[in-house]
Design a protein around this motif. Structure first.
Motif, PDB file in Angstrom:
ATOM      1  N   ALA A  49       0.847  -1.192   0.000  1.00 29.23           N
ATOM      2  CA  ALA A  49       0.000   0.000   0.000  1.00 29.23           C
ATOM      3  C   ALA A  49       0.875   1.232   0.000  1.00 29.23           C
ATOM      4  O   ALA A  49       2.099   1.148   0.188  1.00 29.23           O
ATOM      5  CB  ALA A  49      -0.908   0.002   1.232  1.00 29.23           C
ATOM      6  N   LEU A  50       0.267   2.373  -0.223  1.00 34.54           N
ATOM      7  CA  LEU A  50       0.962   3.636  -0.039  1.00 34.54           C
ATOM      8  C   LEU A  50       1.026   3.951   1.448  1.00 34.54           C
ATOM      9  O   LEU A  50       0.150   3.548   2.222  1.00 34.54           O
ATOM     10  CB  LEU A  50       0.237   4.753  -0.783  1.00 34.54           C
ATOM     11  CG  LEU A  50       0.126   4.594  -2.306  1.00 34.54           C
ATOM     12  CD1 LEU A  50      -0.705   5.731  -2.889  1.00 34.54           C
ATOM     13  CD2 LEU A  50       1.505   4.540  -2.957  1.00 34.54           C
ATOM     14  N   GLY A  51       2.051   4.682   1.858  1.00 39.21           N
ATOM     15  CA  GLY A  51       2.171   5.055   3.255  1.00 39.21           C
ATOM     16  C   GLY A  51       1.047   5.988   3.672  1.00 39.21           C
ATOM     17  O   GLY A  51       0.655   6.897   2.930  1.00 39.21           O
ATOM     18  N   SER A  52       0.515   5.767   4.861  1.00 38.60           N
ATOM     19  CA  SER A  52      -0.577   6.591   5.374  1.00 38.60           C
ATOM     20  C   SER A  52      -0.542   6.584   6.896  1.00 38.60           C
ATOM     21  O   SER A  52       0.153   5.773   7.516  1.00 38.60           O
ATOM     22  CB  SER A  52      -1.927   6.040   4.894  1.00 38.60           C
ATOM     23  OG  SER A  52      -2.188   4.772   5.481  1.00 38.60           O
ATOM     24  N   ALA A  53      -1.339   7.476   7.492  1.00 37.36           N
ATOM     25  CA  ALA A  53      -1.445   7.474   8.949  1.00 37.36           C
ATOM     26  C   ALA A  53      -2.087   6.179   9.434  1.00 37.36           C
ATOM     27  O   ALA A  53      -1.762   5.680  10.510  1.00 37.36           O
ATOM     28  CB  ALA A  53      -2.261   8.675   9.410  1.00 37.36           C
ATOM     29  N   ALA A  54      -2.972   5.612   8.617  1.00 34.31           N
ATOM     30  CA  ALA A  54      -3.667   4.388   9.027  1.00 34.31           C
ATOM     31  C   ALA A  54      -2.712   3.209   9.154  1.00 34.31           C
ATOM     32  O   ALA A  54      -2.871   2.363  10.036  1.00 34.31           O
ATOM     33  CB  ALA A  54      -4.773   4.054   8.027  1.00 34.31           C
ATOM     34  N   VAL A 215       4.085  -3.620  -8.227  1.00 38.13           N
ATOM     35  CA  VAL A 215       4.842  -2.734  -9.111  1.00 38.13           C
ATOM     36  C   VAL A 215       5.919  -2.022  -8.296  1.00 38.13           C
ATOM     37  O   VAL A 215       5.643  -1.491  -7.221  1.00 38.13           O
ATOM     38  CB  VAL A 215       3.898  -1.705  -9.772  1.00 38.13           C
ATOM     39  CG1 VAL A 215       4.684  -0.594 -10.445  1.00 38.13           C
ATOM     40  CG2 VAL A 215       3.003  -2.396 -10.788  1.00 38.13           C
ATOM     41  N   PRO A 216       7.166  -2.004  -8.773  1.00 35.23           N
ATOM     42  CA  PRO A 216       8.220  -1.292  -8.055  1.00 35.23           C
ATOM     43  C   PRO A 216       7.986   0.213  -8.045  1.00 35.23           C
ATOM     44  O   PRO A 216       7.285   0.752  -8.905  1.00 35.23           O
ATOM     45  CB  PRO A 216       9.489  -1.625  -8.857  1.00 35.23           C
ATOM     46  CG  PRO A 216       9.148  -2.799  -9.688  1.00 35.23           C
ATOM     47  CD  PRO A 216       7.675  -2.707  -9.952  1.00 35.23           C
ATOM     48  N   PHE A 217       8.605   0.883  -7.099  1.00 36.86           N
ATOM     49  CA  PHE A 217       8.703   2.337  -7.119  1.00 36.86           C
ATOM     50  C   PHE A 217      10.033   2.681  -7.783  1.00 36.86           C
ATOM     51  O   PHE A 217      11.099   2.341  -7.279  1.00 36.86           O
ATOM     52  CB  PHE A 217       8.649   2.915  -5.699  1.00 36.86           C
ATOM     53  CG  PHE A 217       8.983   4.381  -5.642  1.00 36.86           C
ATOM     54  CD1 PHE A 217       8.096   5.323  -6.158  1.00 36.86           C
ATOM     55  CD2 PHE A 217      10.171   4.815  -5.091  1.00 36.86           C
ATOM     56  CE1 PHE A 217       8.416   6.668  -6.122  1.00 36.86           C
ATOM     57  CE2 PHE A 217      10.493   6.165  -5.049  1.00 36.86           C
ATOM     58  CZ  PHE A 217       9.599   7.097  -5.565  1.00 36.86           C
ATOM     59  N   ALA A 300      -1.270   3.451  -8.846  1.00 35.11           N
ATOM     60  CA  ALA A 300      -0.620   4.489  -8.042  1.00 35.11           C
ATOM     61  C   ALA A 300       0.770   4.836  -8.544  1.00 35.11           C
ATOM     62  O   ALA A 300       1.207   5.989  -8.443  1.00 35.11           O
ATOM     63  CB  ALA A 300      -0.543   4.044  -6.581  1.00 35.11           C
ATOM     64  N   ALA A 301       1.486   3.859  -9.118  1.00 29.89           N
ATOM     65  CA  ALA A 301       2.909   4.060  -9.401  1.00 29.89           C
ATOM     66  C   ALA A 301       3.288   4.072 -10.871  1.00 29.89           C
ATOM     67  O   ALA A 301       4.287   4.691 -11.240  1.00 29.89           O
ATOM     68  CB  ALA A 301       3.725   2.972  -8.687  1.00 29.89           C
ATOM     69  N   ASN A 302       2.524   3.400 -11.716  1.00 32.64           N
ATOM     70  CA  ASN A 302       3.033   3.124 -13.056  1.00 32.64           C
ATOM     71  C   ASN A 302       3.234   4.374 -13.902  1.00 32.64           C
ATOM     72  O   ASN A 302       4.252   4.510 -14.599  1.00 32.64           O
ATOM     73  CB  ASN A 302       2.106   2.153 -13.790  1.00 32.64           C
ATOM     74  CG  ASN A 302       2.711   1.667 -15.091  1.00 32.64           C
ATOM     75  OD1 ASN A 302       3.716   0.964 -15.095  1.00 32.64           O
ATOM     76  ND2 ASN A 302       2.111   2.048 -16.217  1.00 32.64           N
ATOM     77  N   ARG A 303       2.300   5.278 -13.885  1.00 31.89           N
ATOM     78  CA  ARG A 303       2.438   6.457 -14.731  1.00 31.89           C
ATOM     79  C   ARG A 303       3.656   7.291 -14.334  1.00 31.89           C
ATOM     80  O   ARG A 303       4.413   7.761 -15.190  1.00 31.89           O
ATOM     81  CB  ARG A 303       1.163   7.312 -14.683  1.00 31.89           C
ATOM     82  CG  ARG A 303       1.203   8.485 -15.673  1.00 31.89           C
ATOM     83  CD  ARG A 303      -0.074   9.303 -15.644  1.00 31.89           C
ATOM     84  NE  ARG A 303       0.020  10.395 -16.599  1.00 31.89           N
ATOM     85  CZ  ARG A 303      -0.319  10.308 -17.877  1.00 31.89           C
ATOM     86  NH1 ARG A 303      -0.791   9.166 -18.357  1.00 31.89           N
ATOM     87  NH2 ARG A 303      -0.206  11.352 -18.667  1.00 31.89           N
TER      88      ARG A 303
END
Length: 318
Positions: A49-54, A215-217, A300-303
């Motif tokens: 996931a993306l980093g978040s407060a949750a 997908v890698p960052f 979230a990452a590909n573009r």
């Protein structure tokens, strides 16, 4: 005056309640379970996931090795609270202190927990090029943004922690009877990439050279050298690879292929566009992403990965 003191008392109670609530969230919402991958080697797996407060920025992996005298940790996770939780999990396995933290690279989701290990007395080891990141506007601005986006887990007390021992090249460390082969692998995912191999355990901690099952960052990566570095990883006689993200791998060639093929596809598609002076939006729309679009974090990452690779290919063309 009475109202002034009343408000101060209310704020004090709320502050205590907020702190208690934060620790309650810490205990309740983020599961962290060490996975044993060899007799003395373990890791914890972050969320896809993306980093978040949750999730407290629990989006990357960290490893640890129990030696005869101490524990050696690989990467420090994405917040001090996560690092403290990892220390608690280690103490469930062994009372030995954490003597070292080996850093694969200085990206936020791997190093914001360093201060907790430093406060616990650990020696931090990293590649010297990590100093460039620590002293950069990128690091400063990222921390500033994280204090907003990841509050309360990243706040004004969160600090960037330099290594105690900066390495320039290949190094072997013997800690508590365990041999750690430390090998530079950058510039790849980052300029300062390090991998850590334990020949006695046949375990390779590969950091973000390997993203498994997602997908890698790519960011500002040198994807050309990253592909070369992945080929070099196959030369280790690893039975288990612990990636920077995703579950452990026991099929090195098969599991390295996904990251390698994704990077190669980015370079082919964006390289052709850069050579033909084709606008990025048109090139992105025409590219075939079907092999990868089902993977977690593709949207979230590909573009962004493609755009950064497009710019890189323009530079390589020139």
């Amino acid at each position: 005056m009475r109202m002034y003191y009343f408000h101060r008392a209310v704020f004090a109670v709320l502050a205590v309640f907020s702190a208690a609530a934060a620790w309650a969230i810490d205990d309740a919402t983020v599961a962290m379970t060490p996975v044993q991958v060899a007799p003395h080697s373990y890791f914890v797996q972050g969320q896809s996931a993306l980093g978040s407060a949750a999730n407290q920025n629990f989006i990357s992996n960290a490893g640890f090795v129990v030696t005869d005298t101490s524990v050696v940790v690989i990467d420090a996770l994405g917040s001090p609270a996560l690092a403290r939780k990892l220390l608690q999990e280690i103490r469930r396995i062994t009372p030995k202190p954490v003597s070292h933290v080996l850093v694969t690279h200085y990206h936020a989701d791997h190093i914001y927990g360093l201060q907790a290990f430093k406060d616990a007395g650990a020696t931090i080891v990293a590649h010297r090029l990590g100093q460039e990141y620590l002293n950069s506007d990128t690091a400063r601005l990222r921390l500033q943004a994280s204090r907003q986006e990841l509050f309360p887990w990243i706040d004004d007390s969160t600090r960037l922690v330099p290594a105690d021992q900066w390495l320039d090249g290949a190094t072997d460390l013997a800690i508590g009877g365990v041999q750690f082969q430390i090998r530079p692998a950058g510039p790849s995912h980052s300029p300062e990439d390090l991998v850590f191999y334990l020949p006695a355990e046949r375990v390779l901690f590969a950091g973000d050279l390997v993203f498994r099952g997602r997908v890698p960052f790519v960011g500002q990566a040198d994807s050309k050298h990253w592909i070369t570095a992945l080929d070099q990883l196959l030369k280790f006689d690893a039975q288990v690879i612990v990636p920077g993200h995703g579950p452990q791998s026991t099929s090195a060639k098969e599991d390295l292929t996904l990251t390698r093929d994704y990077l190669a596809h980015l370079r082919r598609a964006m390289g052709e566009a850069a050579r033909n002076l084709e606008p990025f939006d048109e090139a992105y729309r025409k590219a075939d992403w079907s092999r990868f679009e089902h993977l977690p974090l593709f949207n979230a990452a590909n573009r962004m990965n493609a755009y950064n690779t497009y710019l890189l290919m323009e530079q390589e063309r020139d």
